[in-house]
Design a protein around this motif. Structure first.
Motif, mmCIF file in Angstrom:
data_model
loop_
_atom_site.group_PDB
_atom_site.id
_atom_site.type_symbol
_atom_site.label_atom_id
_atom_site.label_comp_id
_atom_site.label_asym_id
_atom_site.label_seq_id
_atom_site.Cartn_x
_atom_site.Cartn_y
_atom_site.Cartn_z
ATOM 1 N N GLY A 55 26.832 -21.070 7.397
ATOM 2 C CA GLY A 55 26.934 -20.017 6.400
ATOM 3 C C GLY A 55 26.009 -20.128 5.207
ATOM 4 N N ASN A 56 25.158 -21.156 5.175
ATOM 5 C CA ASN A 56 24.198 -21.246 4.077
ATOM 6 C C ASN A 56 23.106 -20.196 4.268
ATOM 7 N N THR A 57 22.615 -19.659 3.163
ATOM 8 C CA THR A 57 21.719 -18.509 3.226
ATOM 9 C C THR A 57 20.377 -18.775 2.560
ATOM 10 N N MET A 58 19.411 -17.943 2.925
ATOM 11 C CA MET A 58 18.072 -17.998 2.361
ATOM 12 C C MET A 58 17.581 -16.562 2.239
ATOM 13 N N TYR A 59 16.930 -16.239 1.128
ATOM 14 C CA TYR A 59 16.449 -14.887 0.899
ATOM 15 C C TYR A 59 14.978 -14.885 0.501
ATOM 16 N N ALA A 60 14.280 -13.837 0.907
ATOM 17 C CA ALA A 60 12.931 -13.621 0.425
ATOM 18 C C ALA A 60 12.985 -13.234 -1.051
#
Length: 123
Positions: A55-60
């Motif tokens: 569930g860890n996230t990364m965004y531009a």
């Protein structure tokens, strides 16, 4: 074999919202890193947001808090909530999956792709 089917695209006025969905079949979400990519006419495909197996996230950087990625493992569905849409968000949006653990935004890492859903924000 993992299959991905996107839905939820459309045409929306600037400042509006859309929620994209990606339904996954063939395996469980827990085995994959998932992501959304987009490609505008004449431009390269670029990563938008990614979510890892835990569930860890990364965004531009360009998302600037306007876009949120999430997943519902029980429904085998990935989502992208898009708020305050801008004309520059106009693109084909693709769901992608790769065997992995953490989030990623490099397209070459992803083995499985959907056919895309079009998002249009008129200027």
């Amino acid at each position: 074999q993992v299959q991905l089917v996107e839905s939820g695209g459309g045409s929306v006025q600037a400042g509006g919202s859309l929620r994209l969905s990606c339904t996954i079949s063939g395996d469980t979400l827990g085995s994959y890193t998932m992501a959304w990519f987009r490609q505008a006419p004449g431009k390269n495909r670029e990563g938008v947001a990614s979510i890892g197996a835990i569930g860890n996230t990364m965004y531009a950087d360009f998302t600037k808090g306007r876009l949120t990625i999430s997943q519902d493992s029980a429904k085998r569905t990935l989502y992208l909530q898009m708020n305050n849409l801008k004309p520059e968000d106009t693109a084909m949006y693709y769901c992608a999956a790769m065997r992995g653990y953490g989030p990623a935004l490099r397209a070459s890492l992803f083995q499985y792709w959907g056919l895309g859903t079009q998002v249009t924000v008129p200027s």
